[in-house]
Design an enzyme around this catalytic site. Structure first.
Site, PDB file in Angstrom:
ATOM      1  N   SER A 155      17.909  54.158  47.640  1.00  0.00           N
ATOM      2  CA  SER A 155      18.189  52.418  47.488  1.00  0.00           C
ATOM      3  C   SER A 155      17.876  52.296  46.039  1.00  0.00           C
ATOM      4  O   SER A 155      18.433  52.686  45.170  1.00  0.00           O
ATOM      5  CB  SER A 155      16.866  51.887  48.651  1.00  0.00           C
ATOM      6  OG  SER A 155      17.348  50.528  48.728  1.00  0.00           O
ATOM      7  N   ARG A 224      11.031  38.688  53.482  1.00  0.00           N
ATOM      8  CA  ARG A 224      10.916  39.958  54.251  1.00  0.00           C
ATOM      9  C   ARG A 224      12.073  40.179  55.370  1.00  0.00           C
ATOM     10  O   ARG A 224      12.505  41.269  55.645  1.00  0.00           O
ATOM     11  CB  ARG A 224       9.594  40.405  54.502  1.00  0.00           C
ATOM     12  CG  ARG A 224       9.547  41.693  55.222  1.00  0.00           C
ATOM     13  CD  ARG A 224       9.812  43.135  54.447  1.00  0.00           C
ATOM     14  NE  ARG A 224       9.466  44.134  55.100  1.00  0.00           N
ATOM     15  CZ  ARG A 224       9.996  45.326  54.469  1.00  0.00           C
ATOM     16  NH1 ARG A 224      10.685  45.325  53.531  1.00  0.00           N
ATOM     17  NH2 ARG A 224       9.670  46.509  55.075  1.00  0.00           N
ATOM     18  N   ASP A 323      25.075  52.398  57.085  1.00  0.00           N
ATOM     19  CA  ASP A 323      24.711  51.725  55.847  1.00  0.00           C
ATOM     20  C   ASP A 323      25.504  50.554  55.484  1.00  0.00           C
ATOM     21  O   ASP A 323      26.417  50.899  54.900  1.00  0.00           O
ATOM     22  CB  ASP A 323      24.220  52.335  54.834  1.00  0.00           C
ATOM     23  CG  ASP A 323      23.289  52.045  53.652  1.00  0.00           C
ATOM     24  OD1 ASP A 323      23.442  50.611  53.474  1.00  0.00           O
ATOM     25  OD2 ASP A 323      22.802  52.423  52.798  1.00  0.00           O
ATOM     26  N   HIS A 356      20.614  51.419  56.469  1.00  0.00           N
ATOM     27  CA  HIS A 356      20.293  51.671  55.108  1.00  0.00           C
ATOM     28  C   HIS A 356      18.928  52.528  55.268  1.00  0.00           C
ATOM     29  O   HIS A 356      18.514  53.292  54.446  1.00  0.00           O
ATOM     30  CB  HIS A 356      20.063  50.525  54.388  1.00  0.00           C
ATOM     31  CG  HIS A 356      19.363  50.588  53.126  1.00  0.00           C
ATOM     32  ND1 HIS A 356      20.387  51.365  51.875  1.00  0.00           N
ATOM     33  CD2 HIS A 356      18.327  50.216  52.347  1.00  0.00           C
ATOM     34  CE1 HIS A 356      19.533  51.463  50.925  1.00  0.00           C
ATOM     35  NE2 HIS A 356      18.576  50.617  51.284  1.00  0.00           N
ATOM     36  N   ASP A 357      17.980  51.782  56.393  1.00  0.00           N
ATOM     37  CA  ASP A 357      16.546  52.562  56.382  1.00  0.00           C
ATOM     38  C   ASP A 357      16.599  54.285  56.772  1.00  0.00           C
ATOM     39  O   ASP A 357      15.736  54.877  56.870  1.00  0.00           O
ATOM     40  CB  ASP A 357      15.588  51.921  57.309  1.00  0.00           C
ATOM     41  CG  ASP A 357      14.745  51.086  56.626  1.00  0.00           C
ATOM     42  OD1 ASP A 357      14.924  50.793  55.315  1.00  0.00           O
ATOM     43  OD2 ASP A 357      14.185  50.186  57.221  1.00  0.00           O
TER      44      ASP A 357
END
Length: 378
Positions: A155, A224, A323, A356-357
């Site tokens: 990232s 967040r 992602d 993405h994680d």
């Protein structure tokens, strides 16, 4: 080499150094009294050629493979770094530094301005990814490391790794960039702007001058929550939560968290405000938005990597099928540019439903790729 003015030892856990030389930033502003919080694992060999720099993502920190003293949780990449793992302190000297602008020991808006003795707040200079990397070079100088075996990051950490190759090609033999991009897209910038506006709209933000014990928690939590959605995937959210209700048998017909996914996001937001500074979030997201390696080269990305091609720096890029924040075409664009610049580069897209994680989760295939690449080139 830089000389620390306040450091009891260079190597080991929970290190912090103040480097006296001013740091000239991309904006032209000068930052005095650069502080860097960092962790190291393993031993630097006599040739000082076994060092691997780990670059963290937006909300990460230097506690990559050790317990975080603030949260009590394991290091954020403990699945990749540790004894018997692809990046092993028995073989490598591993460094991870809190980024410039961060809130875990490095100079940032919560730090004290050495000139005024007051907290910087929004008087901290706006920074870039290149500035973060420049600060890391200062740390390596202090540690006596002229050239890295590898730079590894996912990232925003992958962006730093690519910036190392673009701006300091002679200082690393290999680069591992995971779930990254060479520029921030309009969509990426848009999501960050939503988060920043949520923070600045919180009445407790006070133009950035909030007391440390009264942060704009509501705004930061919303920021967040919005960002966290981009780290996931529709498939992953559906599989994990679907439309299941949270601790109830029927709809509540109100605005409490009826759905499990709502409760999850609220929990993520509340946990985040306990460990992160709101102003740091503004600065780091802005640095990511400014990131565009091709822009100084008339939009030709290959030119950004020309020095890496001459230096013989080797690359591996990894992306994930689900992602959508930094999708596979972004990684392929980088690989094409690297090949055009004469830099050896390999690429693989891994299947994952976790968005993405995925790079932070259990990923045996990713580990095998990194282990093989570092064994050959790191």
């Amino acid at each position: 080499m830089s000389v620390a003015v306040s450091l009891d030892q260079r190597f080991g856990p929970d290190r912090k150094v103040r480097l006296p030389e001013p740091l000239v930033l991309a904006s032209g502003q000068v930052l005095a009294g650069l502080e860097i919080g960092y962790e190291t694992y393993g031993t630097l060999n006599p040739a000082a050629d076994n060092a691997i720099l780990i670059c963290h993502a937006l909300t990460g920190d230097q506690y990559v493979a050790s317990l975080n003293p603030r949260t009590g949780k394991p290091g954020w990449w403990h699945r990749l770094i540790g004894p018997g793992l692809p990046i092993d302190p028995a073989r490598h000297f591993i460094i991870c530094a809190n980024v410039l602008g961060g809130c875990a020991g490095s100079s940032g808006p919560a730090s004290l301005d050495p000139v005024t003795g007051q907290r910087f707040a929004m008087r901290f200079p706006v920074i870039t990814i290149a500035d973060m990397v420049a600060a890391q070079t200062r740390l390596l100088d202090h540690l006596g490391i002229a050239r890295l075996a590898a730079v590894v990051g996912g990232s925003m950490g992958g962006m730093q790794a690519l910036a190392w190759a673009a701006h300091h090609p002679d200082r690393t033999r290999a680069v591992v960039a995971i779930a990254a991009a060479a520029r921030h897209s309009a969509q990426n910038i848009a999501f960050h702007e939503v988060g920043r506006q949520a923070i600045m709209a919180d009445p407790k933000w006070l133009g950035g001058e909030y007391p440390a014990d009264q942060p704009p928690a509501a705004g930061l939590a919303v920021a967040r929550m919005a960002a966290h959605i981009t780290y996931l995937s529709e498939e992953g959210l559906t599989s994990r939560f679907g439309r299941r209700l949270q601790d109830r048998a029927a709809l509540g017909f109100g605005f409490d968290a009826d759905f499990q996914v709502e409760s999850y996001l609220r929990h993520q937001g509340l946990r985040f405000v306990e460990r992160f500074d709101a102003n740091s979030y503004l600065y780091i997201t802005r640095a990511m938005d400014y990131f565009d390696l091709a822009e100084p080269h008339d939009g030709v990305l290959a030119e950004a990597f020309r020095g890496a091609g001459r230096a013989g720096t080797r690359f591996v890029l990894i992306s994930f099928t689900s992602d959508w924040l930094y999708p596979t075409p972004e990684s392929k664009r980088i690989v094409r540019a690297l090949h055009a610049a004469g830099a050896p580069a390999s690429f693989i897209e891994l299947e994952s439903p976790f968005g993405h994680d995925a790079f932070l989760l259990e990923a045996p295939e990713m580990n095998r790729i990194i282990q093989g690449f570092l064994a050959a080139h790191g």
